[in-house]
Motif scaffolding. Structure first.
Motif, PDB file in Angstrom:
ATOM      1  N   GLU A 414      58.433  42.471  55.204  1.00  0.00           N
ATOM      2  CA  GLU A 414      57.871  41.148  54.973  1.00  0.00           C
ATOM      3  C   GLU A 414      57.398  41.024  53.519  1.00  0.00           C
ATOM      4  O   GLU A 414      57.135  42.028  52.851  1.00  0.00           O
ATOM      5  CB  GLU A 414      56.709  40.893  55.919  1.00  0.00           C
ATOM      6  CG  GLU A 414      55.551  41.858  55.743  1.00  0.00           C
ATOM      7  CD  GLU A 414      54.422  41.565  56.721  1.00  0.00           C
ATOM      8  OE1 GLU A 414      54.445  40.492  57.325  1.00  0.00           O
ATOM      9  OE2 GLU A 414      53.522  42.406  56.844  1.00  0.00           O
ATOM     10  N   VAL A 415      57.309  39.772  53.056  1.00  0.00           N
ATOM     11  CA  VAL A 415      56.867  39.503  51.692  1.00  0.00           C
ATOM     12  C   VAL A 415      55.350  39.671  51.621  1.00  0.00           C
ATOM     13  O   VAL A 415      54.611  39.076  52.401  1.00  0.00           O
ATOM     14  CB  VAL A 415      57.263  38.082  51.243  1.00  0.00           C
ATOM     15  CG1 VAL A 415      56.716  37.788  49.866  1.00  0.00           C
ATOM     16  CG2 VAL A 415      58.777  37.928  51.263  1.00  0.00           C
ATOM     17  N   THR A 416      54.910  40.495  50.699  1.00  0.00           N
ATOM     18  CA  THR A 416      53.470  40.680  50.494  1.00  0.00           C
ATOM     19  C   THR A 416      53.059  39.974  49.214  1.00  0.00           C
ATOM     20  O   THR A 416      53.813  39.931  48.239  1.00  0.00           O
ATOM     21  CB  THR A 416      53.130  42.175  50.384  1.00  0.00           C
ATOM     22  OG1 THR A 416      53.904  42.748  49.332  1.00  0.00           O
ATOM     23  CG2 THR A 416      53.445  42.896  51.675  1.00  0.00           C
ATOM     24  N   PRO A 417      51.871  39.377  49.172  1.00  0.00           N
ATOM     25  CA  PRO A 417      51.427  38.655  47.969  1.00  0.00           C
ATOM     26  C   PRO A 417      51.395  39.586  46.765  1.00  0.00           C
ATOM     27  O   PRO A 417      50.992  40.750  46.850  1.00  0.00           O
ATOM     28  CB  PRO A 417      50.015  38.183  48.330  1.00  0.00           C
ATOM     29  CG  PRO A 417      49.961  38.225  49.822  1.00  0.00           C
ATOM     30  CD  PRO A 417      50.859  39.345  50.236  1.00  0.00           C
ATOM     31  N   ALA A 418      51.825  39.040  45.603  1.00  0.00           N
ATOM     32  CA  ALA A 418      51.798  39.833  44.375  1.00  0.00           C
ATOM     33  C   ALA A 418      50.378  40.047  43.895  1.00  0.00           C
ATOM     34  O   ALA A 418      50.098  41.011  43.192  1.00  0.00           O
ATOM     35  CB  ALA A 418      52.629  39.155  43.296  1.00  0.00           C
ATOM     36  N   LEU A 419      49.461  39.136  44.252  1.00  0.00           N
ATOM     37  CA  LEU A 419      48.051  39.339  43.914  1.00  0.00           C
ATOM     38  C   LEU A 419      47.197  38.566  44.915  1.00  0.00           C
ATOM     39  O   LEU A 419      47.647  37.602  45.543  1.00  0.00           O
ATOM     40  CB  LEU A 419      47.753  38.907  42.479  1.00  0.00           C
ATOM     41  CG  LEU A 419      47.947  37.434  42.080  1.00  0.00           C
ATOM     42  CD1 LEU A 419      46.666  36.643  42.306  1.00  0.00           C
ATOM     43  CD2 LEU A 419      48.363  37.350  40.623  1.00  0.00           C
ATOM     44  N   ALA A 420      45.937  39.028  45.046  1.00  0.00           N
ATOM     45  CA  ALA A 420      45.000  38.406  45.982  1.00  0.00           C
ATOM     46  C   ALA A 420      43.586  38.786  45.576  1.00  0.00           C
ATOM     47  O   ALA A 420      43.372  39.702  44.769  1.00  0.00           O
ATOM     48  CB  ALA A 420      45.304  38.857  47.406  1.00  0.00           C
ATOM     49  N   ASP A 421      42.623  38.063  46.148  1.00  0.00           N
ATOM     50  CA  ASP A 421      41.198  38.377  45.983  1.00  0.00           C
ATOM     51  C   ASP A 421      40.792  38.436  44.510  1.00  0.00           C
ATOM     52  O   ASP A 421      40.242  39.434  44.032  1.00  0.00           O
ATOM     53  CB  ASP A 421      40.854  39.713  46.664  1.00  0.00           C
ATOM     54  CG  ASP A 421      41.121  39.680  48.147  1.00  0.00           C
ATOM     55  OD1 ASP A 421      41.017  38.591  48.735  1.00  0.00           O
ATOM     56  OD2 ASP A 421      41.456  40.737  48.709  1.00  0.00           O
ATOM     57  N   LEU A 422      41.070  37.353  43.774  1.00  0.00           N
ATOM     58  CA  LEU A 422      40.648  37.274  42.378  1.00  0.00           C
ATOM     59  C   LEU A 422      39.123  37.108  42.322  1.00  0.00           C
ATOM     60  O   LEU A 422      38.557  36.250  42.986  1.00  0.00           O
ATOM     61  CB  LEU A 422      41.336  36.095  41.692  1.00  0.00           C
ATOM     62  CG  LEU A 422      40.943  35.822  40.237  1.00  0.00           C
ATOM     63  CD1 LEU A 422      41.296  37.015  39.346  1.00  0.00           C
ATOM     64  CD2 LEU A 422      41.617  34.550  39.735  1.00  0.00           C
ATOM     65  N   GLN A 423      38.469  37.959  41.530  1.00  0.00           N
ATOM     66  CA  GLN A 423      37.019  37.906  41.414  1.00  0.00           C
ATOM     67  C   GLN A 423      36.622  37.947  39.933  1.00  0.00           C
ATOM     68  O   GLN A 423      37.216  38.680  39.142  1.00  0.00           O
ATOM     69  CB  GLN A 423      36.355  39.092  42.127  1.00  0.00           C
ATOM     70  CG  GLN A 423      36.636  39.142  43.619  1.00  0.00           C
ATOM     71  CD  GLN A 423      35.902  40.296  44.281  1.00  0.00           C
ATOM     72  OE1 GLN A 423      34.861  40.727  43.778  1.00  0.00           O
ATOM     73  NE2 GLN A 423      36.433  40.772  45.383  1.00  0.00           N
ATOM     74  N   LEU A 424      35.585  37.137  39.575  1.00  0.00           N
ATOM     75  CA  LEU A 424      35.009  37.140  38.229  1.00  0.00           C
ATOM     76  C   LEU A 424      33.556  37.596  38.340  1.00  0.00           C
ATOM     77  O   LEU A 424      32.781  37.053  39.128  1.00  0.00           O
ATOM     78  CB  LEU A 424      35.065  35.752  37.598  1.00  0.00           C
ATOM     79  CG  LEU A 424      36.432  35.059  37.497  1.00  0.00           C
ATOM     80  CD1 LEU A 424      36.290  33.731  36.764  1.00  0.00           C
ATOM     81  CD2 LEU A 424      37.440  35.950  36.796  1.00  0.00           C
ATOM     82  N   THR A 425      33.221  38.581  37.533  1.00  0.00           N
ATOM     83  CA  THR A 425      31.829  39.047  37.476  1.00  0.00           C
ATOM     84  C   THR A 425      31.326  38.826  36.053  1.00  0.00           C
ATOM     85  O   THR A 425      31.884  39.384  35.091  1.00  0.00           O
ATOM     86  CB  THR A 425      31.740  40.542  37.833  1.00  0.00           C
ATOM     87  OG1 THR A 425      32.333  40.757  39.107  1.00  0.00           O
ATOM     88  CG2 THR A 425      30.294  41.004  37.849  1.00  0.00           C
ATOM     89  N   THR A 426      30.285  37.984  35.919  1.00  0.00           N
ATOM     90  CA  THR A 426      29.780  37.680  34.578  1.00  0.00           C
ATOM     91  C   THR A 426      29.095  38.888  33.977  1.00  0.00           C
ATOM     92  O   THR A 426      28.381  39.637  34.649  1.00  0.00           O
ATOM     93  CB  THR A 426      28.801  36.500  34.636  1.00  0.00           C
ATOM     94  OG1 THR A 426      27.728  36.821  35.524  1.00  0.00           O
ATOM     95  CG2 THR A 426      29.501  35.235  35.106  1.00  0.00           C
ATOM     96  N   VAL A 427      29.347  39.083  32.686  1.00  0.00           N
ATOM     97  CA  VAL A 427      28.717  40.173  31.929  1.00  0.00           C
ATOM     98  C   VAL A 427      28.104  39.537  30.671  1.00  0.00           C
ATOM     99  O   VAL A 427      28.839  39.153  29.738  1.00  0.00           O
ATOM    100  CB  VAL A 427      29.742  41.259  31.552  1.00  0.00           C
ATOM    101  CG1 VAL A 427      29.044  42.389  30.789  1.00  0.00           C
ATOM    102  CG2 VAL A 427      30.447  41.791  32.780  1.00  0.00           C
ATOM    103  N   GLY A 428      26.821  39.400  30.674  1.00  0.00           N
ATOM    104  CA  GLY A 428      26.177  38.728  29.539  1.00  0.00           C
ATOM    105  C   GLY A 428      26.363  37.228  29.613  1.00  0.00           C
ATOM    106  O   GLY A 428      26.571  36.642  30.683  1.00  0.00           O
ATOM    107  N   SER A 429      26.333  36.587  28.435  1.00  0.00           N
ATOM    108  CA  SER A 429      26.350  35.126  28.390  1.00  0.00           C
ATOM    109  C   SER A 429      27.731  34.533  28.137  1.00  0.00           C
ATOM    110  O   SER A 429      27.925  33.325  28.281  1.00  0.00           O
ATOM    111  CB  SER A 429      25.398  34.632  27.298  1.00  0.00           C
ATOM    112  OG  SER A 429      25.798  35.150  26.032  1.00  0.00           O
TER     113      SER A 429
END
Length: 515
Positions: A414-429
């Motif tokens: 089966e086709v699996t997603p090339a990417l998933a669960d994108l997350q951004l974590t802020t570091v500083g301002s």
């Protein structure tokens, strides 16, 4: 009165005189034979102590006439129980007195009838020539199986391997064993090598059964080896060495006697197709028989011819191997989303003209067809649909005009997603750590873009390429409320990506959503 007393004394002497007639070996048995005979004795829980003792008594009487030793007959005994045990090997006893004494001390093992494990021991060590304590090279090997017939296990395959390796298999059943199974187990002719007898009547078959063994291990015996579907090799101990003369070999299909019973008696070797004949020189010891039919019983006669000395004819029966037509097995490997490799065997370029492979998606997909040469035994099926079941049929067109096909079902991934669960974590301002899950076959990398969304920084877009093994990066000097997107890159195009917006004022984690 004195005459009566003398007569009574003479009569008593005759009655008390030890009898030598009963203990003398049958005529022609001593020094007649050379070979290794292994007795496989069932001593599991289904065999009572009394039955076990009767089996050993039968063996004692059966082998008592034979001369034992390195140049004679050698005997081994393996008992069948939960854990089979070799009581003694071929090199243990060279005298009848030692052998007979050993038979009286053997105790039953009890437990399960683990005949299959016992046959592994037989094949891998006891009857394998060249092993220490095992059978001798270029001499007859005989397996005599004594069983009560109760749950012997799946013995047909292991016994067939032993027969193919040149071991003669004989069976005595004291119970109600499956005749069809035991008939498949023994070496031909069945009527000589398979006996059903009551435990208390085993002595009535002793002579006939011993004669069958002698027929196999007689010193000048001819043997059969390297049996295939269409050929076999005869091997014999040379008897014309140093003499003038030659060997004549005659062979044909084993005829059926009265009532359709197979027989190996040369005197009834008449009728049917004519003999095939070969002539070998006096110094020969082998001959290759060719042009045989698959899965067929044959009889071969070796006739030493010399003007200096007369010799008896030797004869042997054997069965050719069943014909195995390709494809006999089809396997699947290298499964992907759009391709799969199909392989088959055995490869028979001398018998097969070509192969073809047909495949279609189930249940009603379009049929695709691939034509392949006779020297090819695999192909890669391409352009398949992901997560789909296909029916694949491999067909061989044989030179004889026959066709044989074998089918298997294969499934693409089966086709699996090339990417998933994108997350951004802020570091500083003004910086964020960007992380995602991804990775799939055929991926060339990732494309990151980011731009400001407030009026203070309209249209400022930046981009970055990352290799396919990268699953995170840090972006710095981002404008407020920057929008970050990650897209997979394939060979021909860029795939659909995920986007997140960075919020620096709250120092909170911001999780991606697909746009």
């Amino acid at each position: 009165m004195e005459g009566h007393m003398l007569f009574a004394w003479m009569l008593m002497c005759l009655l008390l005189r030890p009898s030598t007639a009963q203990n003398s070996p049958p005529e022609g048995v001593l020094n007649c034979c050379e070979g290794d005979v292994l007795f496989l004795v069932d001593s599991s829980g289904s065999v009572s102590s009394y039955e076990h003792s009767r089996m050993l008594a039968f063996l004692s009487e059966l082998i008592s006439p034979f001369s034992l030793g390195e140049d004679q007959v050698r005997v081994g005994l393996l008992q069948v129980g939960t854990k089979p045990r070799l009581e003694f090997g071929f090199d243990k006893y060279s005298t009848q007195s030692g052998l007979q004494a050993a038979l009286k001390t053997i105790k039953p093992l009890r437990g399960d009838t683990n005949t299959v494990e016992a046959l592994k021991m037989v094949k891998e060590w006891v009857l394998r020539p060249g092993k220490a304590g095992g059978a001798r090279e270029n001499l007859p090997r005989v397996l005599v199986w004594l069983t009560d017939g109760v749950k012997p296990g799946d013995v047909t395959g292991p016994m067939a391997q032993l027969r193919d390796d040149g071991v003669a298999v004989l069976v005595v059943s004291t119970g109600h064993g499956n005749y069809q199974v035991l008939r498949q187990v023994v070496s031909p002719p069945v009527e000589d090598h398979l006996h059903f007898v009551d435990i208390d009547d085993m002595s009535i078959i002793t002579k006939e059964f011993r004669d069958a063994i002698i027929e196999i291990i007689r010193a000048e015996r001819i043997h059969v080896r390297d049996v295939s579907t269409s050929s076999a090799t005869l091997q014999w101990r040379p008897v014309l060495s140093g003499l003038t003369g030659h060997y004549e070999i005659l062979f044909k299909e084993l005829r059926r006697g009265v009532g359709g019973v197979e027989t190996s008696r040369p005197d009834v070797f008449t009728g049917g197709p004519p003999y095939q004949r070969l002539t070998q020189t006096a110094d020969s010891s082998t001959a290759r028989l060719t042009g045989l039919k698959p899965d067929t019983n044959y009889i071969a006669i070796l006739r030493p011819e010399s003007n200096e000395q007369a010799f008896n004819d030797l004869h042997v029966t054997f069965r050719t191997r069943p014909e195995v037509l390709s494809p006999a097995v089809v396997t699947v490997s290298e499964p992907g989303q759009s391709s799969v490799r199909v392989s088959w065997g055995p490869l028979q370029p001398g018998m097969v003209e070509s192969y073809s492979v047909e495949y279609s998606a189930l249940p009603t997909g379009k049929v695709h067809y691939v034509q392949l040469s006779r020297s090819q035994n695999s192909t890669l099926l391409r352009n398949l649909q992901p997560d789909t079941t296909y029916l694949v049929t491999v067909t061989a067109r044989h030179a004889s005009g026959k066709e044989k096909a074998m089918s298997v079902k294969v499934c693409t991934q089966e086709v699996t997603p090339a990417l998933a669960d994108l997350q951004l974590t802020t570091v500083g301002s003004d910086s964020v750590e960007v992380e995602w899950n991804g990775g799939t076959s055929g991926l060339r990398g990732y494309w990151l873009t980011w731009e400001g969304q407030q009026s203070s920084a309209p249209g400022q877009r930046s981009s970055l390429y990352l290799p396919p093994d990268s699953l995170s990066t840090r972006l710095t000097h981002l404008p407020p409320s920057a929008r970050v997107c990650v897209s997979p890159i394939y060979r021909t195009a860029r795939g659909e990506g995920l986007c997140c917006t960075a919020q620096f004022h709250s120092d909170a984690l911001v999780y991606g959503y697909q746009s």
